[in-house]
Write a protein that holds these residues in place. Sequence first.
Motif, PDB file in Angstrom:
ATOM      1  N   ASN A  54       0.818  -1.205   0.000  1.00  0.00           N
ATOM      2  CA  ASN A  54       0.000   0.000   0.000  1.00  0.00           C
ATOM      3  C   ASN A  54       0.855   1.260   0.000  1.00  0.00           C
ATOM      4  O   ASN A  54       0.575   2.232   0.702  1.00  0.00           O
ATOM      5  N   ALA A  55       1.914   1.243  -0.802  1.00  0.00           N
ATOM      6  CA  ALA A  55       2.783   2.421  -0.910  1.00  0.00           C
ATOM      7  C   ALA A  55       3.179   2.636  -2.364  1.00  0.00           C
ATOM      8  O   ALA A  55       3.354   1.678  -3.127  1.00  0.00           O
ATOM      9  N   LEU A  56       3.299   3.899  -2.716  1.00  0.00           N
ATOM     10  CA  LEU A  56       3.781   4.302  -4.036  1.00  0.00           C
ATOM     11  C   LEU A  56       5.270   4.578  -3.935  1.00  0.00           C
ATOM     12  O   LEU A  56       5.707   5.352  -3.082  1.00  0.00           O
ATOM     13  N   TYR A  57       6.062   3.933  -4.807  1.00  0.00           N
ATOM     14  CA  TYR A  57       7.517   4.071  -4.778  1.00  0.00           C
ATOM     15  C   TYR A  57       7.998   4.839  -6.003  1.00  0.00           C
ATOM     16  O   TYR A  57       7.527   4.619  -7.120  1.00  0.00           O
ATOM     17  N   ALA A 118      15.987  -4.257  -1.557  1.00  0.00           N
ATOM     18  CA  ALA A 118      14.722  -4.974  -1.711  1.00  0.00           C
ATOM     19  C   ALA A 118      13.682  -4.111  -2.406  1.00  0.00           C
ATOM     20  O   ALA A 118      12.885  -4.606  -3.214  1.00  0.00           O
ATOM     21  N   ALA A 119      13.692  -2.804  -2.106  1.00  0.00           N
ATOM     22  CA  ALA A 119      12.746  -1.903  -2.748  1.00  0.00           C
ATOM     23  C   ALA A 119      13.022  -1.798  -4.245  1.00  0.00           C
ATOM     24  O   ALA A 119      12.097  -1.812  -5.066  1.00  0.00           O
ATOM     25  N   LEU A 120      14.295  -1.710  -4.615  1.00  0.00           N
ATOM     26  CA  LEU A 120      14.648  -1.635  -6.036  1.00  0.00           C
ATOM     27  C   LEU A 120      14.338  -2.942  -6.752  1.00  0.00           C
ATOM     28  O   LEU A 120      13.952  -2.939  -7.929  1.00  0.00           O
ATOM     29  N   GLU A 121      14.490  -4.058  -6.060  1.00  0.00           N
ATOM     30  CA  GLU A 121      14.124  -5.351  -6.661  1.00  0.00           C
ATOM     31  C   GLU A 121      12.623  -5.381  -6.955  1.00  0.00           C
ATOM     32  O   GLU A 121      12.197  -5.778  -8.049  1.00  0.00           O
ATOM     33  N   ALA A 122      11.825  -4.967  -5.975  1.00  0.00           N
ATOM     34  CA  ALA A 122      10.381  -4.942  -6.183  1.00  0.00           C
ATOM     35  C   ALA A 122      10.011  -3.969  -7.298  1.00  0.00           C
ATOM     36  O   ALA A 122       9.137  -4.247  -8.127  1.00  0.00           O
ATOM     37  N   PHE A 123      10.695  -2.826  -7.331  1.00  0.00           N
ATOM     38  CA  PHE A 123      10.448  -1.815  -8.362  1.00  0.00           C
ATOM     39  C   PHE A 123      10.773  -2.374  -9.740  1.00  0.00           C
ATOM     40  O   PHE A 123       9.980  -2.257 -10.682  1.00  0.00           O
ATOM     41  N   THR A 124      11.932  -3.017  -9.875  1.00  0.00           N
ATOM     42  CA  THR A 124      12.373  -3.559 -11.168  1.00  0.00           C
ATOM     43  C   THR A 124      11.426  -4.631 -11.667  1.00  0.00           C
ATOM     44  O   THR A 124      11.002  -4.637 -12.832  1.00  0.00           O
ATOM     45  N   SER A 139      25.552  -2.368  -6.897  1.00  0.00           N
ATOM     46  CA  SER A 139      26.672  -2.452  -5.962  1.00  0.00           C
ATOM     47  C   SER A 139      26.393  -1.549  -4.770  1.00  0.00           C
ATOM     48  O   SER A 139      25.522  -0.663  -4.836  1.00  0.00           O
ATOM     49  N   PRO A 140      27.099  -1.736  -3.657  1.00  0.00           N
ATOM     50  CA  PRO A 140      26.922  -0.829  -2.512  1.00  0.00           C
ATOM     51  C   PRO A 140      27.121   0.636  -2.892  1.00  0.00           C
ATOM     52  O   PRO A 140      26.408   1.515  -2.395  1.00  0.00           O
ATOM     53  N   LYS A 141      28.074   0.907  -3.784  1.00  0.00           N
ATOM     54  CA  LYS A 141      28.311   2.285  -4.219  1.00  0.00           C
ATOM     55  C   LYS A 141      27.111   2.826  -4.994  1.00  0.00           C
ATOM     56  O   LYS A 141      26.703   3.981  -4.816  1.00  0.00           O
ATOM     57  N   GLU A 142      26.535   1.981  -5.862  1.00  0.00           N
ATOM     58  CA  GLU A 142      25.373   2.404  -6.639  1.00  0.00           C
ATOM     59  C   GLU A 142      24.157   2.618  -5.731  1.00  0.00           C
ATOM     60  O   GLU A 142      23.385   3.567  -5.920  1.00  0.00           O
ATOM     61  N   LEU A 143      23.986   1.735  -4.753  1.00  0.00           N
ATOM     62  CA  LEU A 143      22.876   1.904  -3.815  1.00  0.00           C
ATOM     63  C   LEU A 143      23.012   3.198  -3.029  1.00  0.00           C
ATOM     64  O   LEU A 143      22.016   3.874  -2.739  1.00  0.00           O
ATOM     65  N   ALA A 144      24.251   3.543  -2.688  1.00  0.00           N
ATOM     66  CA  ALA A 144      24.482   4.772  -1.924  1.00  0.00           C
ATOM     67  C   ALA A 144      24.133   6.008  -2.738  1.00  0.00           C
ATOM     68  O   ALA A 144      23.844   7.074  -2.167  1.00  0.00           O
ATOM     69  N   LYS A 145      24.161   5.897  -4.060  1.00  0.00           N
ATOM     70  CA  LYS A 145      23.842   7.024  -4.932  1.00  0.00           C
ATOM     71  C   LYS A 145      22.375   7.075  -5.318  1.00  0.00           C
ATOM     72  O   LYS A 145      21.964   7.958  -6.081  1.00  0.00           O
ATOM     73  N   THR A 146      21.597   6.098  -4.837  1.00  0.00           N
ATOM     74  CA  THR A 146      20.195   5.990  -5.237  1.00  0.00           C
ATOM     75  C   THR A 146      19.274   6.316  -4.073  1.00  0.00           C
ATOM     76  O   THR A 146      19.427   5.785  -2.975  1.00  0.00           O
ATOM     77  N   SER A 147      18.339   7.187  -4.334  1.00  0.00           N
ATOM     78  CA  SER A 147      17.319   7.530  -3.344  1.00  0.00           C
ATOM     79  C   SER A 147      16.014   6.843  -3.724  1.00  0.00           C
ATOM     80  O   SER A 147      15.572   6.918  -4.876  1.00  0.00           O
ATOM     81  N   VAL A 148      15.413   6.152  -2.769  1.00  0.00           N
ATOM     82  CA  VAL A 148      14.116   5.511  -2.976  1.00  0.00           C
ATOM     83  C   VAL A 148      13.135   6.117  -1.978  1.00  0.00           C
ATOM     84  O   VAL A 148      13.406   6.151  -0.775  1.00  0.00           O
ATOM     85  N   LEU A 149      12.022   6.618  -2.491  1.00  0.00           N
ATOM     86  CA  LEU A 149      11.013   7.254  -1.656  1.00  0.00           C
ATOM     87  C   LEU A 149       9.701   6.476  -1.729  1.00  0.00           C
ATOM     88  O   LEU A 149       9.388   5.869  -2.764  1.00  0.00           O
TER      89      LEU A 149
END
Length: 222
Positions: A54-57, A118-124, A139-149
């Motif tokens: 019940n959330a919009l990502y 996990a959020a990006l996996e569900a999104f993809t 990668s951890p570096k890529e995740l650190a550069k990505t914001s998920v709301l």
Amino acid sequence: MTAERVRVRRAPERGRYARSDIHEVLDAAMVVHIAFVEDGQPYCIPFLHARVRNALYIHGSTGSRTLRLLGDGAPACATITILDGLVLARSVFEHSANYRSVTLLGRFTRVPAGERGAALEAFTDRLVPGRWSEVRAPSPKELAKTSVLAMAIDEASVKMRTGPPSDGDSPDATDDVWAGILPMTIRLGTPEPAPELPHGLPLPQSVRNLCAATSDHHGGER
């Protein structure tokens, strides 16, 4: 579900407020427009989106001014519109469109770093089911550069129009003028490989499945 601020006032019979109706439209679309105000100036930005429970990502770069502002809790309005058909009547005044539209009010929160993968996996896999397992994970570096709301789907409504022109019982109905619906859909075209791919590399299963599902949805046409 609170709906007073998003209650449909013009043609109220077209309004829907059940969570299932809202989820159905969110799941059928891929693009959401997010509106917000910064320093008195309104902005409206399109995003790819996904619904997880019940959330919009939405997601993007941590360097994005928009995502920083939304992540800080700025009030936001999310809207999605799916155009299902053009409705042609006997008079210009009665022309219309069949559509499904969601309005969602609320505030975004940042998905914690430990839940971002996990959020990006569900999104993809929401956009292209099965794609996550076919490609390299972030990668951890890529995740650190990505914001998920994420925004909770609590204050929302659907407005929709379906059916033929509304002038079927008017004096115009006796005119020899064609009237009816021109259905509109979005479907995938033929996949176009990246130019550097090795010759003959087969389509991944996720793409084949998605193309097949789209083809089936449109009566087998490609």
